[in-house]
Enzyme design. Structure first.
Site, PDB file in Angstrom:
ATOM      1  N   ASP A 156      -1.480   1.451  -3.770  1.00 38.74           N
ATOM      2  CA  ASP A 156      -2.275   0.376  -4.356  1.00 38.74           C
ATOM      3  C   ASP A 156      -3.699   0.819  -4.658  1.00 38.74           C
ATOM      4  O   ASP A 156      -4.567   0.004  -4.959  1.00 38.74           O
ATOM      5  CB  ASP A 156      -2.276  -0.864  -3.457  1.00 38.74           C
ATOM      6  CG  ASP A 156      -2.981  -0.634  -2.127  1.00 38.74           C
ATOM      7  OD1 ASP A 156      -3.051   0.530  -1.685  1.00 38.74           O
ATOM      8  OD2 ASP A 156      -3.460  -1.611  -1.527  1.00 38.74           O
ATOM      9  N   ASP A 168      -3.197   6.303  -2.887  1.00 35.40           N
ATOM     10  CA  ASP A 168      -2.005   5.690  -2.298  1.00 35.40           C
ATOM     11  C   ASP A 168      -1.464   4.661  -3.287  1.00 35.40           C
ATOM     12  O   ASP A 168      -1.993   4.504  -4.402  1.00 35.40           O
ATOM     13  CB  ASP A 168      -2.304   5.076  -0.929  1.00 35.40           C
ATOM     14  CG  ASP A 168      -3.290   3.924  -1.006  1.00 35.40           C
ATOM     15  OD1 ASP A 168      -4.051   3.846  -2.003  1.00 35.40           O
ATOM     16  OD2 ASP A 168      -3.325   3.095  -0.085  1.00 35.40           O
ATOM     17  N   SER A 204       0.812  -1.213   0.000  1.00 35.78           N
ATOM     18  CA  SER A 204       0.000   0.000   0.000  1.00 35.78           C
ATOM     19  C   SER A 204       0.849   1.268   0.000  1.00 35.78           C
ATOM     20  O   SER A 204       1.572   1.538  -0.948  1.00 35.78           O
ATOM     21  CB  SER A 204      -0.942  -0.037   1.203  1.00 35.78           C
ATOM     22  OG  SER A 204      -1.847   1.037   1.190  1.00 35.78           O
ATOM     23  N   PRO A 259      -1.051   2.632  19.985  1.00 37.02           N
ATOM     24  CA  PRO A 259       0.153   1.909  19.574  1.00 37.02           C
ATOM     25  C   PRO A 259       0.006   1.345  18.168  1.00 37.02           C
ATOM     26  O   PRO A 259      -1.087   0.914  17.772  1.00 37.02           O
ATOM     27  CB  PRO A 259       0.262   0.787  20.610  1.00 37.02           C
ATOM     28  CG  PRO A 259      -1.147   0.566  21.069  1.00 37.02           C
ATOM     29  CD  PRO A 259      -1.796   1.907  21.034  1.00 37.02           C
ATOM     30  N   ARG A 306       1.252   6.388  17.996  1.00 36.20           N
ATOM     31  CA  ARG A 306       0.754   7.522  17.226  1.00 36.20           C
ATOM     32  C   ARG A 306      -0.033   8.456  18.153  1.00 36.20           C
ATOM     33  O   ARG A 306      -0.892   8.008  18.911  1.00 36.20           O
ATOM     34  CB  ARG A 306      -0.114   7.057  16.061  1.00 36.20           C
ATOM     35  CG  ARG A 306       0.620   6.037  15.203  1.00 36.20           C
ATOM     36  CD  ARG A 306      -0.056   5.728  13.895  1.00 36.20           C
ATOM     37  NE  ARG A 306       0.517   4.550  13.273  1.00 36.20           N
ATOM     38  CZ  ARG A 306       1.682   4.499  12.645  1.00 36.20           C
ATOM     39  NH1 ARG A 306       2.411   5.591  12.556  1.00 36.20           N
ATOM     40  NH2 ARG A 306       2.129   3.378  12.125  1.00 36.20           N
ATOM     41  N   ALA A 309     -10.253   8.449   8.320  1.00 37.88           N
ATOM     42  CA  ALA A 309      -9.824   9.802   7.978  1.00 37.88           C
ATOM     43  C   ALA A 309      -8.754   9.792   6.893  1.00 37.88           C
ATOM     44  O   ALA A 309      -8.614  10.755   6.128  1.00 37.88           O
ATOM     45  CB  ALA A 309      -9.312  10.515   9.218  1.00 37.88           C
ATOM     46  N   THR A 350       2.274  -2.766  13.992  1.00 34.03           N
ATOM     47  CA  THR A 350       3.372  -3.429  13.293  1.00 34.03           C
ATOM     48  C   THR A 350       4.766  -3.032  13.755  1.00 34.03           C
ATOM     49  O   THR A 350       5.735  -3.714  13.427  1.00 34.03           O
ATOM     50  CB  THR A 350       3.283  -3.140  11.779  1.00 34.03           C
ATOM     51  OG1 THR A 350       3.293  -1.719  11.585  1.00 34.03           O
ATOM     52  CG2 THR A 350       2.001  -3.718  11.191  1.00 34.03           C
TER      53      THR A 350
END
Length: 543
Positions: free
Chosen positions: A280, A278, A67, A500, A508, A373, A503
Site C-alpha cells: 500500500d 510495500d 499492506s 509477541p 518475533r 527499521a 495479531t
C-alpha cells in the site's frame, strides 16, 4: 436523523457477522482473510461516520488494505481529521463493535453514541480509499453501506495509496491549506517542492538521478507513475513489479527487509540504486550490490539518519535554534543509534513498535524524525518550527541564511507529515543524496550496520508474554530474559529481544552481533529458549 434500528437491520440483512473468532483493532486496524471481513467493513463505515459526527462533521478516512500481507488478506483502518491514526480511546470501541454478535450490535452502537455524546443530527463525511486486492471493491461497498446507514456523505477515492488517503483527509479538513485534496494536488505539491530545491543545487558529479523501484505489484505502481511523469529528464524512475505478478509475493519492502536480498525478477546491477515499496506504499527500503556482488540494505534506520544529517546542516545554515529528535523502536540497529547520538549529536527516543507510538513521541520535538527499521516513517514539523522557519525566510538580513531557510521551507512541502509515505520518502532521499552529491554507496558508508537476524517462533498462546522497557526486556515467561542475557554475553556486540505478535500466536526474535554468522547463531539460541520456555509449537525456525 439516523435511526440505529435501521443500521442494525441493514447489518443483519446485508452484512451479518459470519465468523466467531475475535479480532482486535491494532496499529494497523483490522487484518484477516478477506472472506471474514464484510461485516467488519460495514461496521467500520458506521463507526467512521459516528466519529465524524463526534468531530462536528470533520471528514474521517477509511482505508481498505492489508499492506504487506498476502493477497488473500485484507483489512481496514480509520484515519482521524488531521491525517493521523485513529485516537486510541476509540480503538476499544472499534474492537467491541467489530466482534459484537448481530443481536448485540445495536446495544454496542448505542453505548458508543452515549459514551461520546454524539449528536446523531450532526452531518458526517467519510473519505474511502482501497488498495489493488481483488477483494477491495466488495469491501468498499460494505463501508459505503455503513456510512450511508447513518446518513453520512462518502468521498470515494477508489484505488489510492494509504498515505495518499491520509493526505486527502488532512487537506479536506484544513480547507486545502495543507494541499489540494486530489491526486493531482498531491503530485503537484511534491513535484513542485522537489523541482524548486533541485534548481538551486547546481550540477552534481557523483549523484545519479536514476532509481529502479519495486512496487510489490501494488497500488504504489500506478501512483508513482502519476508523479514520475512530472520530472521530465531531471529524475529517471523505472517502475518494476507494477502489477504483472502477485501482490507482495517474493517482492516488496517487507520481503527485501526480512530476507536481506532483492526481490525476485530484479537482477541487481553493481552500483545501481534500488528501492522497494510495500503493497500500500507506506514503507520503503533501499538497496544495491557492490563490485563483489554483495547485497547492501539501507532500511528505515539509514533513511532516518540521512534525513537527520541533512536537516542538521540546513538548520545550522539558517542560523536557527530548533529542537530536532529521532524516534526509533527496539528493532533499530544498534550502530544506527550510536551514530545518531555520537556523530550527529541528536537525541534518540525509543518507543514500542507501532507507528502510532512513534508519531506521538515525534510530536514532542520541534522537528521529529521517526522511522521503523522496516522503512515506515516520516518527519513532523511543529507549529513552532514552521513559525521560526517562516520568520527566517522573511526577516533574516543574511542572504545565505535566508536562502537556506527558503530551502527548508520548501523541503517541508516535500514531506507527507500525516504518515509514512513511500513516494514522498523516496523523493526526500533523492533530494538529500543530490544535495550531498552522493551515490548510494556513499550513503551506506555513513555508518556500518551490525549484522542482524529476525526469526519467528510459533507458540500456543502469545498472551503469556509481557514486556517492558519499550519491548526490549521480557518479564514473562519467567526465566526467558535471563536466558537471553546469557546468550547475548557469548557474542561480540550482541543484543537480542523477543516480542509477541499483536495479531497471531507467534513471537518475533531479533538478534544482532558483529558478524552475520554470530547474529544468526544468537537468534537461533534465543529462539530455542523461547520455544522451550513459552510452549513453542511446530518446528523450530531455521535459516
Amino acid at each position: 436523523m439516523a435511526n440505529l434500528t435501521t443500521v442494525t437491520r441493514i447489518s443483519q440483512e446485508k452484512h451479518p457477522r459470519n465468523i466467531s473468532k475475535h479480532l482486535n483493532y491494532g496499529t494497523a486496524g483490522f487484518r484477516s482473510r478477506a472472506t471474514e471481513l464484510d461485516h467488519i467493513l460495514y461496521r467500520m463505515g458506521v463507526l467512521a461516520a459516528l466519529r465524524s459526527k463526534s468531530k462536528d462533521g470533520d471528514t474521517i478516512g477509511v482505508m481498505i488494505t492489508a499492506s504487506h500481507n498476502p493477497e488473500e488478506d485484507n483489512g481496514v483502518k480509520l484515519i482521524d481529521p488531521l491525517g493521523e491514526m485513529l485516537e486510541s480511546s476509540w480503538e476499544k470501541h472499534a474492537t467491541c463493535l467489530a466482534n459484537a454478535g448481530d443481536e448485540e450490535f445495536q446495544v454496542v452502537l448505542s453505548e458508543i453514541v452515549e459514551t461520546f455524546k454524539i449528536d446523531m443530527n450532526c452531518k458526517s463525511s467519510v473519505a474511502i480509499g482501497m488498495d489493488t486486492r481483488a477483494s477491495s471493491p466488495g469491501l468498499n461497498t460494505a463501508v459505503v453501506d455503513g456510512v450511508k446507514s447513518v446518513d453520512g456523505l462518502c468521498f470515494d477515492y477508489g484505488t489510492i495509496t494509504t498515505p495518499q488517503l491520509h493526505y486527502m483527509v488532512r487537506c479536506i479538513n484544513t480547507r486545502n491549506a495543507y494541499g489540494m485534496a486530489t491526486i493531482e494536488g498531491y503530485c503537484n505539491k511534491l513535484s513542485k517542492a522537489l523541482k524548486n530545491i533541485w534548481q538551486n543545487q547546481g550540477e552534481r558529479k557523483v549523484y545519479k538521478p536514476h532509481i529502479i523501484v519495486d512496487c510489490a505489484n501494488g497500488v504504489g505502481a500506478k501512483r508513482l507513475k502519476d508523479i514520475a511523469e512530472r520530472f521530465d529528464k531531471i529524475l529517471s524512475i523505472e517502475i518494476r513489479n507494477a502489477g504483472e505478478g502477485k501482490l507482495n509475493y517474493r517482492c516488496g519492502a517487507d520481503y527485501v527487509k526480512v530476507n536481506q536480498r532483492g526481490p525476485e525478477g530484479i537482477d541487481c546491477i553493481e552500483g545501481q540504486k534500488y528501492a522497494s515499496f510495500d503493497g500500500d506504499a507506506d514503507r520503503i527500503v533501499f538497496y544495491y550490490t557492490d563490485k563483489d556482488n554483495i547485497f547492501h540494505l539501507l532500511d528505515g534506520d539509514k533513511v532516518a539518519t540521512l534525513i537527520a544529517s541533512y536537516l542538521i546542516g540546513l538548520i545550522r545554515k539558517c542560523g536557527l535554534e530548533l529542537n530536532l529528535g529521532i524516534v526509533q523502536t527496539a528493532y533499530a540497529n544498534g550502530n544506527s543509534t550510536a551514530y545518531i547520538q555520537d556523530e550527529l549529536k541528536v537525541p534518540v527516543a525509543c518507543v514500542c513498535t507501532g507507528v502510532k507510538h512513534l508519531h506521538r513521541k515525534a510530536l514532542e520535538f520541534e522537528i521529529g524524525v521517526y522511522f521503523e527499521a522496516n522503512g515506515h516513517g516520516t518527519i513532523l514539523f511543529s507549529d513552532s518550527a514552521l513559525s521560526k522557519i517562516e520568520s527566517s525566510c522573511s526577516s533574516s538580513s543574511n542572504e545565505s541564511e535566508k536562502l537556506s531557510a527558503n530551502e527548508l521551507r520548501t523541503f517541508v512541502d516535500l514531506v507527507n507529515q500525516t504518515v509514512g509515505d513511500s513516494i514522498s520518502d523516496m523523493l526526500i532521499v533523492e533530494t538529500i543524496l543530490r544535495d550531498k552529491d552522493w551515490d548510494v554507496a556513499d550513503w551506506d558508508k555513513s555508518y556500518r550496520n551490525l549484522a542482524n537476524r529476525l526469526l519467528v517462533v510459533k507458540v500456543n498462546d502469545r498472551s503469556v508474554f509481557e514486556t517492558t522497557n519499550a519491548e526490549r526486556t521480557v518479564i514473562k515467561p519467567t526465566g526467558l530474559q535471563k536466558a537471553i542475557d546469557d546468550h547475548v554475553k557469548l557474542f561480540p556486540n550482541g543484543r537480542s529481544f523477543v516480542r509477541p505478535s499483536g495479531t497471531e500466536d507467534v513471537v518475533r526474535i531479533y538478534a544482532e552481533s558483529d558478524t552475520q554468522e554470530n547474529a544468526d547463531q544468537l537468534a537461533l539460541a534465543v529462539a530455542k529458549s523461547t520455544y522451550d520456555l513459552a510452549g513453542g509449537t511446530g518446528n523450530l525456525p531455521t535459516l
